[in-house]
Design an enzyme around this catalytic site. Structure first.
Site, PDB file in Angstrom:
ATOM      1  CB  THR A  36      -0.964  -0.002   1.217  1.00  0.00           C
ATOM      2  OG1 THR A  36      -1.824   1.134   1.145  1.00  0.00           O
ATOM      3  CG2 THR A  36      -0.227  -0.003   2.528  1.00  0.00           C
ATOM      4  CB  CYS A  95       4.733  10.087  -5.792  1.00  0.00           C
ATOM      5  SG  CYS A  95       5.729  11.151  -4.747  1.00  0.00           S
ATOM      6  CG  HIS A 144       5.911   6.188  -3.354  1.00  0.00           C
ATOM      7  ND1 HIS A 144       4.997   6.227  -2.342  1.00  0.00           N
ATOM      8  CD2 HIS A 144       6.061   7.465  -3.774  1.00  0.00           C
ATOM      9  CE1 HIS A 144       4.600   7.485  -2.154  1.00  0.00           C
ATOM     10  NE2 HIS A 144       5.241   8.248  -3.019  1.00  0.00           N
TER      11      HIS A 144
END
Length: 181
Positions: free
Chosen positions: A29, A35, A52
């Protein structure tokens, strides 16, 4: 890492990180604004991962102090770790999330991230199965790396609080949620 009552383990991926898992009880998650998170998996090897990243960066990472935040570096790390876990490059499938235009009047970093991620997939021959890029709202993303299932919840737009020039993201109801299988 958190463990739910049902035994599902949640691993939060923050900016500049990536995670790979082959455990069907793991959910990755993250929370994104401008981003981008790339969720890649090999359906045959039942392994997947998420990264990420904030900026696309350049091929010369030596000029950047925080190379881990750049897309090229994190995409390479994610792909290489998937390969170490038994994935094959020709079977990789990707879903991309994020890249919102969260700040008005400035360079649209989100759009640059979106363009970079899609270009990277094309250049590397990685199949693109969809996702959710752009817009003007952040999102919370959940990804189950062995099944490839992904879900996102839109965040409310940044709202003025009692203090001037302070923006706080607040989660909305699940009405904006959708799942990709």
């Amino acid at each position: 890492m958190k463990t739910d009552v049902a035994g599902e383990r949640r691993i939060h991926v923050i900016q500049g990180e990536f995670r790979v898992a082959d455990d069907p009880n793991v959910m990755l998650t993250t929370i994104l604004g401008s981003c981008v998170a790339a969720c890649l998996r090999d359906p045959d090897a039942q392994v997947g991962g998420m990264n990420h990243f904030l900026l696309p960066g350049s091929d010369d990472r030596s000029k950047h102090r925080q190379a881990e935040s750049y897309g090229v570096h994190l995409m390479e790390l994610l792909v290489n770790d998937l390969l170490r876990h038994g994935a094959r490059r020709d079977r990789l499938v990707a879903k991309l999330f994020g890249g919102a235009a969260t700040t008005q009047g400035l360079c649209d970093v989100g759009a640059l991230n979106d363009q970079f991620a899609e270009r990277f997939l094309r250049h590397e021959g990685i199949a693109y199965a969809g996702g959710s890029l752009g817009g003007d709202r952040g999102r919370r993303v959940q990804f189950w790396p062995t099944s490839g299932r992904a879900r996102q919840a839109a965040l409310r737009k940044y709202e003025e609080t009692a203090q001037p020039n302070v923006n706080v993201p607040i989660l909305t109801s699940s009405a904006g949620d959708f799942e990709l299988f």
